[in-house]
Motif scaffolding. Sequence first.
Motif, PDB file in Angstrom:
ATOM      1  N   VAL A   1       0.861  -1.095  -0.014  1.00  0.00           N
ATOM      2  CA  VAL A   1      -0.005   0.024   0.042  1.00  0.00           C
ATOM      3  C   VAL A   1       0.837   1.314   0.205  1.00  0.00           C
ATOM      4  O   VAL A   1       0.529   2.412   0.191  1.00  0.00           O
ATOM      5  CB  VAL A   1      -1.033   0.021   1.136  1.00  0.00           C
ATOM      6  N   GLY A   2       2.033   1.125  -0.443  1.00  0.00           N
ATOM      7  CA  GLY A   2       2.896   2.289  -0.665  1.00  0.00           C
ATOM      8  C   GLY A   2       3.723   2.839   0.667  1.00  0.00           C
ATOM      9  O   GLY A   2       4.234   3.997   0.519  1.00  0.00           O
ATOM     10  N   LEU A   3       3.463   2.132   1.730  1.00  0.00           N
ATOM     11  CA  LEU A   3       4.109   2.487   2.895  1.00  0.00           C
ATOM     12  C   LEU A   3       5.733   2.229   3.257  1.00  0.00           C
ATOM     13  O   LEU A   3       6.080   1.161   3.722  1.00  0.00           O
ATOM     14  CB  LEU A   3       3.486   2.348   4.186  1.00  0.00           C
ATOM     15  N   VAL A   4       6.414   2.883   2.494  1.00  0.00           N
ATOM     16  CA  VAL A   4       7.873   2.500   2.395  1.00  0.00           C
ATOM     17  C   VAL A   4       8.527   3.643   3.496  1.00  0.00           C
ATOM     18  O   VAL A   4       8.536   4.953   3.328  1.00  0.00           O
ATOM     19  CB  VAL A   4       8.781   2.701   1.002  1.00  0.00           C
ATOM     20  N   GLY A   5       9.214   3.114   4.599  1.00  0.00           N
ATOM     21  CA  GLY A   5      10.056   4.087   5.659  1.00  0.00           C
ATOM     22  C   GLY A   5       9.114   4.186   6.833  1.00  0.00           C
ATOM     23  O   GLY A   5       9.276   4.978   7.825  1.00  0.00           O
ATOM     24  N   TYR A   6       8.051   3.234   6.774  1.00  0.00           N
ATOM     25  CA  TYR A   6       7.130   3.421   7.977  1.00  0.00           C
ATOM     26  C   TYR A   6       7.399   2.469   9.091  1.00  0.00           C
ATOM     27  O   TYR A   6       7.301   2.758  10.156  1.00  0.00           O
ATOM     28  CB  TYR A   6       5.805   2.805   7.297  1.00  0.00           C
ATOM     29  N   PHE A   7       8.049   1.170   8.714  1.00  0.00           N
ATOM     30  CA  PHE A   7       8.417   0.332   9.886  1.00  0.00           C
ATOM     31  C   PHE A   7       9.033   0.867  10.949  1.00  0.00           C
ATOM     32  O   PHE A   7       8.912   0.240  12.087  1.00  0.00           O
ATOM     33  CB  PHE A   7       8.921  -1.065   9.124  1.00  0.00           C
ATOM     34  N   PRO A   8      10.055   1.482  10.773  1.00  0.00           N
ATOM     35  CA  PRO A   8      10.997   1.992  12.021  1.00  0.00           C
ATOM     36  C   PRO A   8      10.255   2.585  13.174  1.00  0.00           C
ATOM     37  O   PRO A   8      10.572   2.703  14.159  1.00  0.00           O
ATOM     38  CB  PRO A   8      12.121   2.797  11.559  1.00  0.00           C
ATOM     39  N   THR A   9       8.911   3.355  12.635  1.00  0.00           N
ATOM     40  CA  THR A   9       8.219   4.230  13.841  1.00  0.00           C
ATOM     41  C   THR A   9       7.486   2.945  14.912  1.00  0.00           C
ATOM     42  O   THR A   9       7.371   3.508  16.054  1.00  0.00           O
ATOM     43  CB  THR A   9       7.028   4.563  13.092  1.00  0.00           C
ATOM     44  N   TYR A  10       7.593   1.881  14.580  1.00  0.00           N
ATOM     45  CA  TYR A  10       7.038   0.628  15.668  1.00  0.00           C
ATOM     46  C   TYR A  10       8.036   0.669  16.632  1.00  0.00           C
ATOM     47  O   TYR A  10       7.766   0.606  17.948  1.00  0.00           O
ATOM     48  CB  TYR A  10       6.827  -0.640  15.046  1.00  0.00           C
ATOM     49  N   THR A  11       9.335   0.424  16.283  1.00  0.00           N
ATOM     50  CA  THR A  11      10.359   0.233  17.247  1.00  0.00           C
ATOM     51  C   THR A  11      10.703   1.630  17.803  1.00  0.00           C
ATOM     52  O   THR A  11      10.782   1.693  19.327  1.00  0.00           O
ATOM     53  CB  THR A  11      11.722  -0.107  16.751  1.00  0.00           C
ATOM     54  N   LEU A  12      10.324   2.714  17.243  1.00  0.00           N
ATOM     55  CA  LEU A  12      10.549   3.994  17.941  1.00  0.00           C
ATOM     56  C   LEU A  12       9.605   4.263  19.011  1.00  0.00           C
ATOM     57  O   LEU A  12       9.626   4.597  19.954  1.00  0.00           O
ATOM     58  CB  LEU A  12      10.383   5.126  16.884  1.00  0.00           C
ATOM     59  N   GLY A  13       8.454   3.708  18.814  1.00  0.00           N
ATOM     60  CA  GLY A  13       7.191   3.682  19.690  1.00  0.00           C
ATOM     61  C   GLY A  13       7.571   2.848  21.003  1.00  0.00           C
ATOM     62  O   GLY A  13       7.339   3.271  21.996  1.00  0.00           O
ATOM     63  N   ASN A  14       8.261   1.665  20.643  1.00  0.00           N
ATOM     64  CA  ASN A  14       8.648   0.899  21.815  1.00  0.00           C
ATOM     65  C   ASN A  14       9.815   1.909  22.628  1.00  0.00           C
ATOM     66  O   ASN A  14       9.573   1.731  24.076  1.00  0.00           O
ATOM     67  CB  ASN A  14       9.216  -0.379  21.418  1.00  0.00           C
ATOM     68  N   LEU A  15      10.782   2.412  21.969  1.00  0.00           N
ATOM     69  CA  LEU A  15      11.676   3.025  22.665  1.00  0.00           C
ATOM     70  C   LEU A  15      11.237   4.231  23.456  1.00  0.00           C
ATOM     71  O   LEU A  15      11.412   4.363  24.658  1.00  0.00           O
ATOM     72  CB  LEU A  15      12.805   3.536  22.028  1.00  0.00           C
ATOM     73  N   ASN A  16      10.362   5.002  22.690  1.00  0.00           N
ATOM     74  CA  ASN A  16       9.465   6.278  23.385  1.00  0.00           C
ATOM     75  C   ASN A  16       8.895   5.927  24.579  1.00  0.00           C
ATOM     76  O   ASN A  16       8.816   6.623  25.500  1.00  0.00           O
ATOM     77  CB  ASN A  16       9.042   6.895  22.169  1.00  0.00           C
ATOM     78  N   ALA A  17       8.050   4.732  24.437  1.00  0.00           N
ATOM     79  CA  ALA A  17       7.104   4.319  25.440  1.00  0.00           C
ATOM     80  C   ALA A  17       7.856   4.090  26.697  1.00  0.00           C
ATOM     81  O   ALA A  17       7.388   4.693  27.943  1.00  0.00           O
ATOM     82  CB  ALA A  17       6.380   3.135  25.043  1.00  0.00           C
ATOM     83  N   ALA A  18       8.911   3.399  26.764  1.00  0.00           N
ATOM     84  CA  ALA A  18       9.750   3.039  27.929  1.00  0.00           C
ATOM     85  C   ALA A  18      10.331   4.249  28.491  1.00  0.00           C
ATOM     86  O   ALA A  18      10.392   4.558  29.658  1.00  0.00           O
ATOM     87  CB  ALA A  18      10.965   2.125  27.605  1.00  0.00           C
TER      88      ALA A  18
END
Length: 511
Positions: A426-443
């Motif tokens: 669906v054209g989302l290239v460059g999106y995946f890292p935000t999941y890990t950023l979310g984990n780091l930011n959450a902690a």
Amino acid sequence: MSIFVEVGKNRLLRMSATDFAPYQNLLARTREIALLDSAARLLEWDQETGMPPRAVDWRAEQLAFFGGRTHRLFTSAEVGDWLKACEDQGFGEGTAAATNVAGWRRKYDRATRVPAALVEEFERAKTHARTAWVEARAHADFRRFQPHLETIFVLSRQLADCWGYASDRYDALLEEYEPGARAADLATLFAALRPALLEILGPAMEKSARTPADLLRGEYPEEQQAAFNREIAAACGFDFEAGRIDTTTHPFCTTLAPGDCRLTTRYDRTNFFVSLYGVLHEAGHGMYEQGLDAAAFGTPAGSAASLGVHESQSRLWENLVGRAPEFWERWLPRATHYFPRLAGRTPAELTAAANRVAPTFIRVEADQVTYDLHIILRFEIERALLAGDLAVADVPAAWNAAFERAFGLKVPDDARGCLQDTHWAVGLVGYFPTYTLGNLNAAQLFTQARKERPEIDAGLRAGQYTPLLAWMREKVHRLGQRHLPPQLLTHATGRPTQADDYIATLRARFG
Ligand code: ZN
């Protein structure tokens, strides 16, 4: 030119934007766009939750119409003139007006740099790619998807070149989801994270082996699950007067309007964790949306900072709150009320079951320790694809080799390998890292919040989540896009996103 008014003795404040016509024009235009957008989002929500299949052609036309209309409304020449006038005028730092002008400028420059023909070509390519991907995945046959993926990456490169970047093409795409983030910084962050995760993985798997995978397996009626989820989401602070939960195959959270935040979840009658942790995750997204300034709806001042910040809020409630031992000490009696078969189970057993660690081929089923290894793998592959270091035809081989290196498992087929996620299709290239950023930011945010307010820990034990939510409201939600994510994290925690609080949290839980 700036206008100053006297306030008190010696303090000077810039006059508000209330009287400045170009700013008011921009607000009116944004409101018009927000009205159209919220109608489009309601149509999308309906498509996911209840639309009959034969409605799809007309729905696609409707959504394309709304999309084209709002794009033209925002990229018209007068918007550029109004923006320029606002920038010449200048508004006080940290005000909603300054936040809005900076946010509109970022968006306007990106949107107007892409020729309409390329936007249309990308839209068409995505529609075809998604259809081909569904079929390719069903048959575990990458070759059916390959030509479409080639097109997606050709067009993504063209988009990146229109948007512009300093040295790394990936940055131009990343900017769409995580303003201010740079691929090189992410690579450094991930390089620190990977060995730590692998070090935690061994002991975590050993510990998990003591808890049978089917410990809680049984019959959990859907209505009971829904009632329990609702009680917990409300206790966390999700406002059901301004939101609701429905059922879909792929859970999501969408905001249709101020006061209208929709969550969805899916049910597994044999495992109530699927819907419960899904709801906690989506309610985390939802509480962020509900904490934004409703009066600024649709403007940068009333919008979430980034996907990596958004995901921090979902992971916070799902993993840091919902999988902590004190959570089940508080909630097991209520769970037993809804599911009498849990009588006799201990909070420790529920906690152990909620924290089972075992590598899996599928990212969305991954545990807390291996999840980010899935993300790092995708980040490295899409970077290599964009740089031209990897050909699309070689993705399955590269994927399978990287997976075996990271997890020690041989990928049995592409459906459980490089075809599992919908993002590229669906054209989302460059999106995946935000999941890990979310984990780091959450902690990082959670660690800081507990340091600053001892009542948060007492609240977690008692099932009183107001102190934690209040801190997030103050430091994250109500700020909208006032800061770019690295500055937001710095304001809230003293430093931009780092891996150490996350690693410490995982070590404490699994090490
Ligand atoms: Zn999420």
